[in-house]
Design an enzyme around this catalytic site. Structure first.
Site, mmCIF file in Angstrom:
data_model
loop_
_atom_site.group_PDB
_atom_site.id
_atom_site.type_symbol
_atom_site.label_atom_id
_atom_site.label_comp_id
_atom_site.label_asym_id
_atom_site.label_seq_id
_atom_site.Cartn_x
_atom_site.Cartn_y
_atom_site.Cartn_z
ATOM 1 N N TRP A 14 0.820 -1.228 0.000
ATOM 2 C CA TRP A 14 0.000 0.000 0.000
ATOM 3 C C TRP A 14 0.846 1.267 0.000
ATOM 4 O O TRP A 14 0.334 2.356 -0.197
ATOM 5 C CB TRP A 14 -0.929 -0.003 1.221
ATOM 6 C CG TRP A 14 -2.149 -0.867 1.035
ATOM 7 C CD1 TRP A 14 -2.417 -1.701 -0.010
ATOM 8 C CD2 TRP A 14 -3.275 -0.962 1.927
ATOM 9 N NE1 TRP A 14 -3.627 -2.310 0.178
ATOM 10 C CE2 TRP A 14 -4.180 -1.876 1.352
ATOM 11 C CE3 TRP A 14 -3.588 -0.368 3.153
ATOM 12 C CZ2 TRP A 14 -5.393 -2.205 1.959
ATOM 13 C CZ3 TRP A 14 -4.795 -0.701 3.774
ATOM 14 C CH2 TRP A 14 -5.684 -1.607 3.168
ATOM 15 N N HIS A 99 12.797 -2.285 -0.619
ATOM 16 C CA HIS A 99 12.032 -1.759 -1.761
ATOM 17 C C HIS A 99 12.840 -0.635 -2.424
ATOM 18 O O HIS A 99 13.527 0.121 -1.739
ATOM 19 C CB HIS A 99 10.677 -1.228 -1.282
ATOM 20 C CG HIS A 99 9.767 -0.902 -2.418
ATOM 21 N ND1 HIS A 99 9.866 0.280 -3.106
ATOM 22 C CD2 HIS A 99 8.779 -1.609 -3.017
ATOM 23 C CE1 HIS A 99 8.958 0.277 -4.085
ATOM 24 N NE2 HIS A 99 8.286 -0.851 -4.036
ATOM 25 N N SER A 217 3.784 -2.323 -11.772
ATOM 26 C CA SER A 217 2.576 -2.096 -12.576
ATOM 27 C C SER A 217 1.835 -3.386 -12.934
ATOM 28 O O SER A 217 1.247 -3.493 -14.001
ATOM 29 C CB SER A 217 2.904 -1.300 -13.841
ATOM 30 O OG SER A 217 3.461 -0.036 -13.499
ATOM 31 N N GLY A 238 1.538 -2.616 -6.103
ATOM 32 C CA GLY A 238 1.358 -1.308 -5.488
ATOM 33 C C GLY A 238 -0.011 -0.744 -5.812
ATOM 34 O O GLY A 238 -1.019 -1.088 -5.183
ATOM 35 N N GLY A 239 -0.069 0.114 -6.818
ATOM 36 C CA GLY A 239 -1.296 0.839 -7.167
ATOM 37 C C GLY A 239 -2.545 -0.017 -7.237
ATOM 38 O O GLY A 239 -3.591 0.325 -6.660
#
Ligand code: PGA
Length: 257
Positions: A14, A99, A217, A238-239
């Site tokens: 997140w 990360h 992505s 992620g997103g």
């Protein structure tokens, strides 16, 4: 994926998103969608302050909670930091280490990544170790050398019997948050190379049991193809992990026959 030998793990990262109330709303939306997803584990790496609520909210599901970072010391004068013990005691299972955003903005090095991996393992947390090349490194043809180096540094001093608790996430920096995904072939090539590095360090049996994720992505559209690759055993997302329906699609992709 190769479910015969290793776990498929879908992990959401997140990052610095989602307040407590947003976390509650997310859980209320995702929980009814969760089917059995019997073939993949699901981890949500949420901001520190959301961890206790997230653990409570997902208690009766197969979703487990992870953190996004930790300090390598167990306690002491490190203002603003959180230790492995603190995370373990409140019920955290996984922790993202190294990360690229931590490496880029907070001076994390291969040395601190290695220390953090040991701190996590000694405490019983499962590290998700991130590695990945820049666009320049890829264009110069140095991807494999660089990734091999990062993996070797991160795993220095790790025993073969600890490897089952480790996840490696291949995250090309040029694909993170850019909407530009590695092709399935590029992802497979590097993930396979990571497994070869592990094989040289710990032998074939250990290498084939390690979960290697792709990140950068990954979304509902490209997840099926990426996860269909033999050495891509999941995703670090992620997103797309901020949207319950999209995350659910990716979980479904990880459960494909
Ligand atoms: P992204 O992030 O899916 O938004 O590209 C992946 C990550 O940084 O772990």
């Amino acid at each position: 994926m190769n479910r015969k030998y290793r776990k498929t793990v879908i992990a959401g990262n997140w990052k610095m998103n989602m307040t407590l109330s947003e976390t509650k709303a997310f859980a209320e939306t995702l929980k009814p969608m969760l089917g059995k997803h019997k073939w993949c584990d699901v981890v949500l790496c949420v901001p520190y302050v959301d961890i206790p609520a997230a653990i409570r909210l997902f208690k009766d599901t197969r979703v487990v909670i992870g953190a996004q970072n930790l300090h390598f010391e167990s306690n002491g004068a490190y203002t603003g930091e959180i230790s492995a013990e603190m995370l373990k005691e409140i019920g955290v299972k996984y922790v993202i280490i190294g990360h690229s955003e931590r490496r880029q903005y907070y001076n994390e090095t291969d040395v601190t990544v290695n220390k953090k991996v040991h701190a996590a393992l000694e405490t019983g947390l499962k590290p998700i170790i991130c590695v990945g090349e820049t666009l320049e490194q890829r264009e110069l043809g140095g991807t494999m050398e660089y990734i091999s180096y990062q993996v070797k540094c991160a795993l220095a001093g790790v025993a073969s019997d600890q490897m089952r608790r480790i996840i490696i996430a291949y995250e090309p920096i040029w694909a993170i948050g850019t909407g530009k995904t590695a092709t399935a072939e590029q992802a497979e090539e590097v993930c396979e190379n990571i497994r070869t590095v592990i094989r040289k360090l710990h032998g074939a049996r250990v290498a084939r049991s390690v979960t290697i994720q792709y990140g950068g992505s990954m979304n509902a559209k490209n997840a099926y193809e990426l996860l269909a690759q033999l050495d891509v055993d999941g995703g670090l997302i992620g997103g797309a992990s901020l949207k319950p329906a999209e995350l659910m699609e990716i979980i479904n992709a990880a459960n494909q026959e």
